[in-house]
Design a protein around this motif. Structure first.
Motif, PDB file in Angstrom:
ATOM      1  N   ASP B  15     -34.115  88.992 -56.967  1.00 30.14           N
ATOM      2  CA  ASP B  15     -34.257  87.536 -57.052  1.00 30.14           C
ATOM      3  C   ASP B  15     -35.731  87.167 -56.994  1.00 30.14           C
ATOM      4  O   ASP B  15     -36.434  87.555 -56.058  1.00 30.14           O
ATOM      5  N   VAL B  16     -36.187  86.425 -57.995  1.00 29.24           N
ATOM      6  CA  VAL B  16     -37.545  85.895 -57.993  1.00 29.24           C
ATOM      7  C   VAL B  16     -37.437  84.391 -57.793  1.00 29.24           C
ATOM      8  O   VAL B  16     -36.868  83.687 -58.626  1.00 29.24           O
ATOM      9  N   THR B  17     -37.929  83.900 -56.680  1.00 29.95           N
ATOM     10  CA  THR B  17     -37.871  82.462 -56.407  1.00 29.95           C
ATOM     11  C   THR B  17     -39.238  81.850 -56.640  1.00 29.95           C
ATOM     12  O   THR B  17     -40.231  82.263 -56.056  1.00 29.95           O
ATOM     13  N   ILE B  18     -39.261  80.878 -57.557  1.00 31.33           N
ATOM     14  CA  ILE B  18     -40.493  80.219 -57.941  1.00 31.33           C
ATOM     15  C   ILE B  18     -40.508  78.836 -57.313  1.00 31.33           C
ATOM     16  O   ILE B  18     -39.609  78.030 -57.575  1.00 31.33           O
ATOM     17  N   LYS B  19     -41.484  78.551 -56.464  1.00 35.90           N
ATOM     18  CA  LYS B  19     -41.556  77.186 -55.933  1.00 35.90           C
ATOM     19  C   LYS B  19     -42.946  76.607 -56.138  1.00 35.90           C
ATOM     20  O   LYS B  19     -43.914  77.340 -56.360  1.00 35.90           O
ATOM     21  N   LEU B  20     -43.026  75.301 -56.077  1.00 36.39           N
ATOM     22  CA  LEU B  20     -44.308  74.635 -56.270  1.00 36.39           C
ATOM     23  C   LEU B  20     -45.194  74.837 -55.056  1.00 36.39           C
ATOM     24  O   LEU B  20     -44.717  74.836 -53.918  1.00 36.39           O
ATOM     25  N   LYS B  21     -46.493  75.019 -55.291  1.00 41.41           N
ATOM     26  CA  LYS B  21     -47.437  75.158 -54.179  1.00 41.41           C
ATOM     27  C   LYS B  21     -47.479  73.876 -53.365  1.00 41.41           C
ATOM     28  O   LYS B  21     -47.197  72.789 -53.876  1.00 41.41           O
ATOM     29  N   HIS B  22     -47.849  74.032 -52.111  1.00 40.95           N
ATOM     30  CA  HIS B  22     -47.984  72.883 -51.218  1.00 40.95           C
ATOM     31  C   HIS B  22     -48.974  71.882 -51.820  1.00 40.95           C
ATOM     32  O   HIS B  22     -50.078  72.254 -52.207  1.00 40.95           O
ATOM     33  N   GLY B  23     -48.552  70.625 -51.932  1.00 44.06           N
ATOM     34  CA  GLY B  23     -49.458  69.598 -52.462  1.00 44.06           C
ATOM     35  C   GLY B  23     -49.228  69.267 -53.928  1.00 44.06           C
ATOM     36  O   GLY B  23     -49.700  68.242 -54.404  1.00 44.06           O
ATOM     37  N   VAL B  24     -48.490  70.137 -54.624  1.00 44.62           N
ATOM     38  CA  VAL B  24     -48.196  69.855 -56.034  1.00 44.62           C
ATOM     39  C   VAL B  24     -46.991  68.895 -56.108  1.00 44.62           C
ATOM     40  O   VAL B  24     -45.997  69.098 -55.412  1.00 44.62           O
ATOM     41  N   ALA B  25     -47.125  67.852 -56.928  1.00 46.29           N
ATOM     42  CA  ALA B  25     -46.063  66.845 -57.028  1.00 46.29           C
ATOM     43  C   ALA B  25     -44.763  67.452 -57.555  1.00 46.29           C
ATOM     44  O   ALA B  25     -44.787  68.302 -58.438  1.00 46.29           O
ATOM     45  N   ASP B  26     -43.643  67.020 -56.990  1.00 46.54           N
ATOM     46  CA  ASP B  26     -42.327  67.497 -57.388  1.00 46.54           C
ATOM     47  C   ASP B  26     -41.470  66.279 -57.754  1.00 46.54           C
ATOM     48  O   ASP B  26     -40.625  65.831 -56.995  1.00 46.54           O
ATOM     49  N   VAL B  71     -41.832  93.714 -61.085  1.00 46.30           N
ATOM     50  CA  VAL B  71     -41.367  92.326 -61.098  1.00 46.30           C
ATOM     51  C   VAL B  71     -42.544  91.371 -60.812  1.00 46.30           C
ATOM     52  O   VAL B  71     -42.642  90.295 -61.402  1.00 46.30           O
ATOM     53  N   LYS B  72     -43.444  91.810 -59.937  1.00 48.09           N
ATOM     54  CA  LYS B  72     -44.645  91.021 -59.646  1.00 48.09           C
ATOM     55  C   LYS B  72     -45.453  90.812 -60.931  1.00 48.09           C
ATOM     56  O   LYS B  72     -45.968  89.728 -61.204  1.00 48.09           O
ATOM     57  N   GLU B  73     -45.542  91.887 -61.705  1.00 46.26           N
ATOM     58  CA  GLU B  73     -46.226  91.847 -62.998  1.00 46.26           C
ATOM     59  C   GLU B  73     -45.537  90.835 -63.939  1.00 46.26           C
ATOM     60  O   GLU B  73     -46.210  90.074 -64.648  1.00 46.26           O
ATOM     61  N   MET B  74     -44.186  90.811 -63.919  1.00 48.59           N
ATOM     62  CA  MET B  74     -43.433  89.845 -64.737  1.00 48.59           C
ATOM     63  C   MET B  74     -43.789  88.416 -64.336  1.00 48.59           C
ATOM     64  O   MET B  74     -43.930  87.542 -65.187  1.00 48.59           O
ATOM     65  N   CYS B  75     -43.924  88.186 -63.023  1.00 49.23           N
ATOM     66  CA  CYS B  75     -44.285  86.846 -62.536  1.00 49.23           C
ATOM     67  C   CYS B  75     -45.658  86.460 -63.067  1.00 49.23           C
ATOM     68  O   CYS B  75     -45.862  85.348 -63.544  1.00 49.23           O
ATOM     69  N   ARG B  76     -46.595  87.399 -62.970  1.00 46.04           N
ATOM     70  CA  ARG B  76     -47.961  87.123 -63.421  1.00 46.04           C
ATOM     71  C   ARG B  76     -48.015  86.852 -64.916  1.00 46.04           C
ATOM     72  O   ARG B  76     -48.738  85.970 -65.374  1.00 46.04           O
ATOM     73  N   LYS B  77     -47.215  87.615 -65.688  1.00 48.71           N
ATOM     74  CA  LYS B  77     -47.299  87.500 -67.144  1.00 48.71           C
ATOM     75  C   LYS B  77     -46.454  86.388 -67.732  1.00 48.71           C
ATOM     76  O   LYS B  77     -46.766  85.873 -68.806  1.00 48.71           O
ATOM     77  N   LEU B  78     -45.327  86.047 -67.067  1.00 49.66           N
ATOM     78  CA  LEU B  78     -44.423  85.086 -67.699  1.00 49.66           C
ATOM     79  C   LEU B  78     -43.800  84.049 -66.775  1.00 49.66           C
ATOM     80  O   LEU B  78     -43.831  82.860 -67.069  1.00 49.66           O
ATOM     81  N   LEU B  79     -43.242  84.502 -65.648  1.00 52.95           N
ATOM     82  CA  LEU B  79     -42.340  83.624 -64.896  1.00 52.95           C
ATOM     83  C   LEU B  79     -43.025  82.507 -64.116  1.00 52.95           C
ATOM     84  O   LEU B  79     -42.499  81.409 -64.002  1.00 52.95           O
ATOM     85  N   ALA B  80     -44.199  82.786 -63.548  1.00 50.25           N
ATOM     86  CA  ALA B  80     -44.849  81.793 -62.693  1.00 50.25           C
ATOM     87  C   ALA B  80     -46.202  81.372 -63.252  1.00 50.25           C
ATOM     88  O   ALA B  80     -46.868  82.134 -63.940  1.00 50.25           O
ATOM     89  N   ASN B  81     -46.571  80.146 -62.950  1.00 58.01           N
ATOM     90  CA  ASN B  81     -47.900  79.643 -63.295  1.00 58.01           C
ATOM     91  C   ASN B  81     -48.741  79.648 -62.015  1.00 58.01           C
ATOM     92  O   ASN B  81     -48.477  78.862 -61.110  1.00 58.01           O
ATOM     93  N   PRO B  82     -49.743  80.544 -61.945  1.00 56.05           N
ATOM     94  CA  PRO B  82     -50.483  80.706 -60.678  1.00 56.05           C
ATOM     95  C   PRO B  82     -51.206  79.450 -60.202  1.00 56.05           C
ATOM     96  O   PRO B  82     -51.553  79.343 -59.028  1.00 56.05           O
ATOM     97  N   VAL B  83     -51.424  78.509 -61.112  1.00 52.28           N
ATOM     98  CA  VAL B  83     -52.111  77.272 -60.730  1.00 52.28           C
ATOM     99  C   VAL B  83     -51.220  76.405 -59.827  1.00 52.28           C
ATOM    100  O   VAL B  83     -51.687  75.812 -58.860  1.00 52.28           O
ATOM    101  N   ILE B  84     -49.925  76.364 -60.130  1.00 52.07           N
ATOM    102  CA  ILE B  84     -49.030  75.463 -59.382  1.00 52.07           C
ATOM    103  C   ILE B  84     -47.894  76.158 -58.635  1.00 52.07           C
ATOM    104  O   ILE B  84     -47.244  75.539 -57.796  1.00 52.07           O
ATOM    105  N   HIS B  85     -47.670  77.443 -58.908  1.00 52.33           N
ATOM    106  CA  HIS B  85     -46.489  78.100 -58.320  1.00 52.33           C
ATOM    107  C   HIS B  85     -46.810  79.177 -57.290  1.00 52.33           C
ATOM    108  O   HIS B  85     -47.786  79.911 -57.427  1.00 52.33           O
ATOM    109  N   ASP B  86     -45.948  79.254 -56.288  1.00 49.47           N
ATOM    110  CA  ASP B  86     -45.864  80.430 -55.418  1.00 49.47           C
ATOM    111  C   ASP B  86     -44.568  81.142 -55.773  1.00 49.47           C
ATOM    112  O   ASP B  86     -43.613  80.503 -56.210  1.00 49.47           O
TER     113      ASP B  86
END
Lengths: 97, 97
Positions: B15-26, B71-86
């Motif tokens: 399971d890869v859980t993608i959430k917005l970083k603290h402070g990013v509007a939701d 899977v971490k590599e998948m997050c970096r390449k596709l699943l998550a946006n490092p600017v707004i996601h943890d």
């Protein structure tokens, strides 16, 4: 600073995970799988997507069971579509317990 | 039925859980909160949304750590946006362990 002032955050946090029922098409998951395969992750066999709402509730009702019941009501009324969705409710933070 | 045929499903599920970083509007969470309040759930204080990808991986690499790294590599390449996601990675099914 003054007497009687409370700094304790008593908000309960409940995770509601909404997933598609077995057999319902998940095009977002399908396309994510294809994209991962194209990126070189050949051993990815399936991708399924789920959505989680983390709900902060003021626990006016002492009973955790009652809050869970209320969240179930929220799922029925707004969060989930019973035709295509299953949902799971999990308390992640409860300062009273 | 024949000798050597395997019925064991060896797919690992992560399971890869993608959430917005603290402070990013939701905005989706905000509007869900408003809707719940309007529906009569007055004690809802906050709603945050998260997305989970359940990834089924053929475990060609024996090592769970290696699969997690992939899977971490998948997050970096596709699943998550490092600017707004943890993101958080969790193995939910592993027949080898």
């Amino acid at each position: 600073m003054t007497q009687g002032r409370r700094f304790v955050d008593e908000t309960m946090e409940i995770d509601v995970t909404i997933k598609l029922k077995h057999g319902v098409a998940d095009p977002e998951g399908e396309n994510t799988k294809k994209a991962l395969n194209l990126l070189g992750f050949k051993n990815v066999r399936s991708v399924k997507t789920m959505k989680t709402f983390r709900i902060g509730v003021e626990p006016e009702k002492e009973n955790e069971e009652k809050v869970k019941q209320e969240v179930k009501e929220m799922c029925r009324k707004l969060l989930a579509n019973p035709v295509i969705h299953d949902y799971a409710i999990k308390v992640v933070k409860n300062h009273k317990s």
